[in-house]
Motif scaffolding. Sequence first.
Motif: not given
Ligand SMILES: [Mn+2]
Lengths: 306, 306
Positions: B12, B14, B72, B94-95, B116, B146
Amino acid sequence: MSILTFGHKNPDTDSVCAAIALADLKKKLGEDIAPAMQGELTPESKFVLEKFGVAAPEVVTSYAGKDVYLVDHSDLAQSPDDLGKANILGIVDHHKLGDVTTSQPLECWIWPVGCTCTVIKSMYNFFNVEIPQDIAGILLCAILSDTVIFKSATCTDKDKAACEDLAKISGVDDVQALGMDMFKVKSAVEGTPIRDLVKRDYKDFDMSGNKVGIGQLEVVDLSILDGVKADLAADIATLKKEGGHHSIFLLLTDIIKEGSEVLIVSDDDSVIEKAFGVKPADGKAWLDGVMSRKKQVVPNLEKAFA
Amino acid sequence: MSILTFGHKNPDTDSVCAAIALADLKKKLGEDIAPAMQGELTPESKFVLEKFGVAAPEVVTSYAGKDVYLVDHSDLAQSPDDLGKANILGIVDHHKLGDVTTSQPLECWIWPVGCTCTVIKSMYNFFNVEIPQDIAGILLCAILSDTVIFKSATCTDKDKAACEDLAKISGVDDVQALGMDMFKVKSAVEGTPIRDLVKRDYKDFDMSGNKVGIGQLEVVDLSILDGVKADLAADIATLKKEGGHHSIFLLLTDIIKEGSEVLIVSDDDSVIEKAFGVKPADGKAWLDGVMSRKKQVVPNLEKAFA
Ligand SMILES: [Mn+2]
Ligand SMILES: [Mn+2]
């Protein structure tokens, strides 16, 4: 306290001091947090906290239902047994990435440096929070401990730069002398039960399905251990039986000679030769230049077991 | 190039922009590094890169023998199939923390923020490196994407603050308008093969041993999808057969109404009711207020499957 932060099992000085400092920093950033530890202080950690007048964290072994930050580890084997029932808010570490996973986003500061406290020192800078004098002192000691006074293969320029700053803040004039004082405490073996010496800095690993225990005793001179070496060898054999290990290795590290004598009990002695190119004799071998369990011993053994 | 950095499968905006920016930052910090991506640009990402005149990363699907930074994601399922043969230098994400592990210490910057690129923006600041105008533009777009122009439940104050700075640096006067332009491109479905729509932002998850696919299409108005909804439903049923999934869910997210219609094919429809308290009818359900796969859909489904 709603949030707790703690280091690995058999806490070393880095695990204890990193938890104290992270709690201090996070409190100043507005979080309701206290430091904890999974076991009692080592003589070295006790010396460090007393020297700078910092209170020891509470010993906490169960974290179910708690919000937590892990420091100095990201392995389930090093974490509390009920970590799965805790909510992990973050990890601050300097090891390889372990098998801890989360079901929520979290905050990780993990850097390839010699000590978790080097990362935390940078976090203070990042968040623009002043490091208190006593906290600076224990951060300094933790870095000296983990990097074996800058001699370990894991030591980086970032660790050295952090110590320079921390020495200034804590008012320590002679960093080398502080390090030697600390390692003399760590070296002391009189009056310590043998099992406590074996477990002073001990970790279990899973290497390709084999349970492998690796302990390390760092001394300023190997001769300090002459009187207990036979007992140590006997005790790791007992520990192997109790724990059903494939192997247990106890590193006796001479921080001045810069090498380790490894005491070996194993179902297959040849892993040591595979890992280090040295043939053991009488259940031991001298590994010249090997100082770091994390950077030298674990990766080589993992390859030998693979 | 000795080091590559790349985001997850089905990249994506990001994943693409974070790889480009991390490579820029690391290059300026002295590393020999280039951005890559695991698949082709989406129309949205293409629009973003063209708008700010930034070249697309190379598509690379095999990373054996390479030094790599992941961005990501930290899940093996989202990573290249031969990641096990790469040497992971670090992760910026950031997950939730996934199942990637390493055998060497590494550098992780993982924060519970919306994007991210918000983390990478802070890394530029931390390392005192100036953000180039074009990079600022694509970082800004990634965060708008995002966070669904700040409307997603995953959006934090850090994301908003980063966008404020990035808008200044990139010379964007109307952030909202930029976001809407971007989402109009993302919403467009004419001329796109159905399978490409399903896979536009699609991920497979392992939920308690069940293979669960979750796709998401974000549009500025659900009516845009009226003409293709039946084909989408048919195609996820086909995809389920091909992939041996327990369930596939396709979220049709209306970013203005702030909710998602979910198209469902599942061996057990009741998981949707368990997860969201809404009974599906005709293989679909309206989930009011549900905008974020990561923060709302995945955690709830994981609990329902547990
Ligand atoms: Mn992301
Ligand atoms: Mn440590």
